[in-house]
Design a protein around this motif. Structure first.
Motif, PDB file in Angstrom:
ATOM      1  N   GLY A   1       0.841  -1.186   0.000  1.00 49.75           N
ATOM      2  CA  GLY A   1       0.000   0.000   0.000  1.00 49.75           C
ATOM      3  C   GLY A   1       0.873   1.231   0.000  1.00 49.75           C
ATOM      4  O   GLY A   1       2.022   1.195   0.465  1.00 49.75           O
ATOM      5  N   PRO A   2       0.374   2.352  -0.506  1.00 50.51           N
ATOM      6  CA  PRO A   2       1.149   3.598  -0.491  1.00 50.51           C
ATOM      7  C   PRO A   2       1.448   4.045   0.935  1.00 50.51           C
ATOM      8  O   PRO A   2       0.808   3.580   1.893  1.00 50.51           O
ATOM      9  N   ASN A   3       2.396   4.945   1.085  1.00 55.29           N
ATOM     10  CA  ASN A   3       2.653   5.532   2.403  1.00 55.29           C
ATOM     11  C   ASN A   3       1.367   6.158   2.932  1.00 55.29           C
ATOM     12  O   ASN A   3       0.664   6.867   2.204  1.00 55.29           O
ATOM     13  N   GLY A   4       1.066   5.882   4.200  1.00 55.34           N
ATOM     14  CA  GLY A   4      -0.145   6.426   4.791  1.00 55.34           C
ATOM     15  C   GLY A   4      -1.395   5.626   4.509  1.00 55.34           C
ATOM     16  O   GLY A   4      -2.504   6.056   4.858  1.00 55.34           O
TER      17      GLY A   4
ATOM     18  N   VAL B   1      -3.351  -5.864  -0.957  1.00 55.89           N
ATOM     19  CA  VAL B   1      -3.034  -4.486  -1.333  1.00 55.89           C
ATOM     20  C   VAL B   1      -4.104  -3.582  -0.746  1.00 55.89           C
ATOM     21  O   VAL B   1      -5.300  -3.809  -0.945  1.00 55.89           O
ATOM     22  N   ILE B   2      -3.671  -2.556  -0.007  1.00 54.35           N
ATOM     23  CA  ILE B   2      -4.628  -1.641   0.584  1.00 54.35           C
ATOM     24  C   ILE B   2      -4.355  -0.224   0.104  1.00 54.35           C
ATOM     25  O   ILE B   2      -3.234   0.117  -0.271  1.00 54.35           O
ATOM     26  N   SER B   3      -5.402   0.583   0.099  1.00 55.68           N
ATOM     27  CA  SER B   3      -5.308   1.985  -0.250  1.00 55.68           C
ATOM     28  C   SER B   3      -6.330   2.739   0.575  1.00 55.68           C
ATOM     29  O   SER B   3      -7.491   2.330   0.653  1.00 55.68           O
ATOM     30  N   ARG B   4      -5.878   3.808   1.236  1.00 56.47           N
ATOM     31  CA  ARG B   4      -6.744   4.595   2.105  1.00 56.47           C
ATOM     32  C   ARG B   4      -7.448   3.720   3.144  1.00 56.47           C
ATOM     33  O   ARG B   4      -8.611   3.928   3.474  1.00 56.47           O
ATOM     34  N   GLY B   5      -6.726   2.737   3.661  1.00 57.97           N
ATOM     35  CA  GLY B   5      -7.243   1.908   4.735  1.00 57.97           C
ATOM     36  C   GLY B   5      -8.199   0.819   4.311  1.00 57.97           C
ATOM     37  O   GLY B   5      -8.737   0.099   5.153  1.00 57.97           O
TER      38      GLY B   5
ATOM     39  N   VAL C   1      -7.959  -3.289  -1.639  1.00 56.06           N
ATOM     40  CA  VAL C   1      -8.303  -3.160  -3.047  1.00 56.06           C
ATOM     41  C   VAL C   1      -7.942  -4.410  -3.839  1.00 56.06           C
ATOM     42  O   VAL C   1      -8.374  -4.568  -4.976  1.00 56.06           O
ATOM     43  N   TYR C   2      -7.153  -5.299  -3.250  1.00 55.57           N
ATOM     44  CA  TYR C   2      -6.884  -6.591  -3.889  1.00 55.57           C
ATOM     45  C   TYR C   2      -6.419  -7.582  -2.844  1.00 55.57           C
ATOM     46  O   TYR C   2      -5.606  -7.265  -1.989  1.00 55.57           O
TER      47      TYR C   2
ATOM     48  N   GLN D   1      -1.909   0.931 -10.561  1.00 50.89           N
ATOM     49  CA  GLN D   1      -3.279   0.842 -11.066  1.00 50.89           C
ATOM     50  C   GLN D   1      -4.260   0.568  -9.926  1.00 50.89           C
ATOM     51  O   GLN D   1      -5.321   1.182  -9.837  1.00 50.89           O
ATOM     52  N   LEU D   2      -3.889  -0.358  -9.060  1.00 48.77           N
ATOM     53  CA  LEU D   2      -4.788  -0.750  -7.978  1.00 48.77           C
ATOM     54  C   LEU D   2      -5.019   0.370  -6.980  1.00 48.77           C
ATOM     55  O   LEU D   2      -6.106   0.498  -6.414  1.00 48.77           O
ATOM     56  N   THR D   3      -3.984   1.155  -6.727  1.00 47.86           N
ATOM     57  CA  THR D   3      -4.084   2.159  -5.674  1.00 47.86           C
ATOM     58  C   THR D   3      -4.440   3.545  -6.195  1.00 47.86           C
ATOM     59  O   THR D   3      -4.532   4.490  -5.420  1.00 47.86           O
ATOM     60  N   ALA D   4      -4.645   3.663  -7.497  1.00 45.65           N
ATOM     61  CA  ALA D   4      -5.084   4.950  -8.046  1.00 45.65           C
ATOM     62  C   ALA D   4      -6.503   5.242  -7.584  1.00 45.65           C
ATOM     63  O   ALA D   4      -7.284   4.337  -7.280  1.00 45.65           O
ATOM     64  N   ASP D   5      -6.859   6.507  -7.529  1.00 46.34           N
ATOM     65  CA  ASP D   5      -8.178   6.903  -7.013  1.00 46.34           C
ATOM     66  C   ASP D   5      -9.320   6.220  -7.738  1.00 46.34           C
ATOM     67  O   ASP D   5     -10.296   5.794  -7.138  1.00 46.34           O
TER      68      ASP D   5
END
Length: 304
Positions: free
Chosen positions: A40-43, A205-209, A212-213, A295-299
């Motif tokens: 996941g991205p930072n944060g 894979v996580i994004s914004r908590g 996403v996969y 791609q997965l973590t894009a908005d």
């Protein structure tokens, strides 16, 4: 009840810090016998999630369990879970061996476990040196040795490759795969996506908590088909010729390039030659984990 499965489960886990939702309804499962990459991205909430799994942070909602129990309910937690969240907390004047002896006593295992852990992480010859003389990579290895003292069933690691040189990273990769091959569980977060691609069997894979996969790396790669990128004299003519051979997944890209899926450069080149279409450039686009991650973590992916 402790089911001794080695399974880690996260169900609807959330954590808010004031107005900030660090983790938001996160659910995933980590199975034994495989290395699971936690990306996941930072944060995005990775470290907060690991801390909640280990009982270091109290969830706002939801729960995390290891062997069917919350961490605080495990009778001998160090025998079940080994964790590395950061390579800190060592007294600089104390030797690595002395530090591990103290850890072994704290978790109730024989002193020999300290020597075994030092040998496992490649620090046997440096065990008598003060930790203050250690490099960052050596402290990373020592932190992993601490996690291994109790001979755990599960490893939870947050960026364990930080500070390791290429030889150390190769060693870590081999160690984690061998650990999982014993039927044990590995959950490892990392920003080294190329290394995760060579190490992990499964991904979370996580994004914004949010998740996403979740699934195998192979399935993710297969879901994004590789393409042959071609710049040629007559894109329409080449596309028609390829369609006659059954290749119909063709996109027109920027600057007149064609993106052709379901084939390889040799076939495209042969078809172009047969159709009399001059080819000025050709690239076999390989789908890297880094591309899939972005791609997965894009908005637009997260909001689906």
């Amino acid at each position: 009840m402790d089911d001794r499965s080695g399974r880690v489960t996260v169900r609807e886990l959330s954590k808010r810090f004031g107005a900030v939702a660090a983790v938001d309804g996160l659910s995933f499962t980590v199975e034994p016998g495989a290395v699971t990459g936690f990306l996941g991205p930072n944060g995005s909430g990775k470290t907060t999630t690991l801390r909640m799994v280990l009982g270091l942070v109290t969830p706002t909602a939801g729960e995390a369990r290891i062997n069917g129990l919350r961490f605080a309910e495990l009778a001998q937690p160090a025998r079940v879970v080994g964790a590395v969240l950061e390579a800190q907390g060592f007294h600089p004047a104390r030797t690595a061996h002395a530090h591990l002896l103290a850890c072994a006593a704290a978790v109730g295992v024989p002193d020999a476990a300290a020597d075994h852990a030092l040998g496992t992480v490649g620090l046997a010859d440096a065990g008598g040196r003060p930790v203050g003389e250690y490099s960052l990579g050596m402290r990373q290895r020592l932190a992993l040795a601490v996690a291994l003292v109790g001979d755990p069933q599960v490893l939870l690691l947050d960026e364990p490759g930080n500070g390791l040189d290429p030889e150390g990273i190769a060693w870590l990769r081999a160690f984690l795969r061998a650990f999982a091959a014993q039927g044990r569980t590995v959950l490892v977060s990392s920003h080294l996506l190329g290394e995760v691609e060579q190490t992990a069997d499964h991904l979370v894979v996580i994004s914004r908590g949010r998740c996403v996969y979740q699934g195998s790396l192979t399935q993710l790669q297969q879901s994004r088909r590789a393409r042959v990128l071609v710049r040629c004299a007559d894109p329409a003519r080449l596309a028609e010729a390829l369609a006659r051979t059954g290749i119909v997944e063709i996109d027109t890209l920027a600057d007149g390039w064609l993106g052709i899926a379901g084939t390889d450069p040799v076939h495209v080149g042969d078809v172009a030659l047969g159709a009399g279409v001059a080819v000025y450039g050709m690239v076999h686009e390989r789908i890297e984990l880094e591309q899939l991650f972005f791609q997965l973590t894009a908005d637009e992916w997260w909001t689906r």
